[in-house]
Design an enzyme around this catalytic site. Sequence first.
Site, PDB file in Angstrom:
ATOM      1  N   TYR A 109      28.141 123.078  -1.331  1.00  0.00           N
ATOM      2  CA  TYR A 109      27.956 121.999  -0.358  1.00  0.00           C
ATOM      3  C   TYR A 109      29.110 122.015   0.632  1.00  0.00           C
ATOM      4  CZ  TYR A 109      27.093 117.103   1.151  1.00  0.00           C
ATOM      5  OH  TYR A 109      26.843 115.955   1.857  1.00  0.00           O
ATOM      6  N   LYS A 120      24.107 124.038   0.789  1.00  0.00           N
ATOM      7  CA  LYS A 120      23.757 122.828   1.523  1.00  0.00           C
ATOM      8  C   LYS A 120      24.687 122.755   2.718  1.00  0.00           C
ATOM      9  CE  LYS A 120      23.521 117.789   1.398  1.00  0.00           C
ATOM     10  NZ  LYS A 120      23.810 116.538   0.642  1.00  0.00           N
TER      11      LYS A 120
END
Length: 299
Positions: free
Chosen positions: A140, A168
């Site tokens: 992420y 992400k």
Amino acid sequence: MTSATSFLFGTVVPAMVTPFNDEGQLDTDSAQKLAEHLVNEGADGIVVTGTTGEISTLTDDENVRMFSAVKEAVGDRATIIAGTGTNDTAHSIELSRRAEQAGADGLLLVTPYYNKPNQAGIRAHFETVASATDLPMMVYDIPGRSVMPIHSETIIALAQHPNVVALKDAKADYQSTTRVLAETDLLVYSGDDGLTLPLMAAGAVGVVSVTAHVATAGYRRLVDAMHAQDLSTARAVHFELDPIQRAVMSHVQGAVAAKTILHWQGILPNSVVRLPLTQATEAEQAVIRADLQEGGVTV
């Protein structure tokens, strides 16, 4: 063309809020009902106790209870991705191992925040945690919260680890993400709700979304249209979603907005968040309602 339902982590992945009761205690019954609702509306993956799940104010035991509860609720209907990233590598390993034991299908690890490690430290953190379990990992990248961006060279290097399979992307650096898409096989997910269409145009497979609490079916239509190469439909849905995205993401912190709207819709029994977050003020609620009305959402 690859089926939109064939990706490891799904393609429409709400970053689910963590419900609390009126006293601020964990409410796993409401969490299970919410997870079932999201899957029924079109989600095929769920991030549990990520940023929007208020992970920073949860105990490890509460995290694990959430992993188990959501997995029990949706079973194999959606991939359960456990948010286990902290700014302490050893702590992240411990929580990741407990998530694996609780039945999670994958891990979401955010860049270590506050410590400000260099790129070598960032890479070592992710690789060390990725090697600690057998679960696939989604990295992420969100420098707006973690301060330090993950450079494209670092992401490309991380992609060589067998357990690092997804990204992400919430960096809003289209050129950097383009390079990652061109030079790796990572499954890339938009981490910015409003950038889902352009990132998918470059090869992203879907979205990890806060707004999907409110518009799961809309994101399902957008993502499926992009996988079908139906840009006209995807663009129309993108425009439809814009005011709803503004309602959720522009006025207050995402967990606060999502819980407020879910409570208005009768999906959650309250909109309780934990300090340092506070519930939306009357003025904030008014602008959220106005955006929702523009987007055709009645509350």
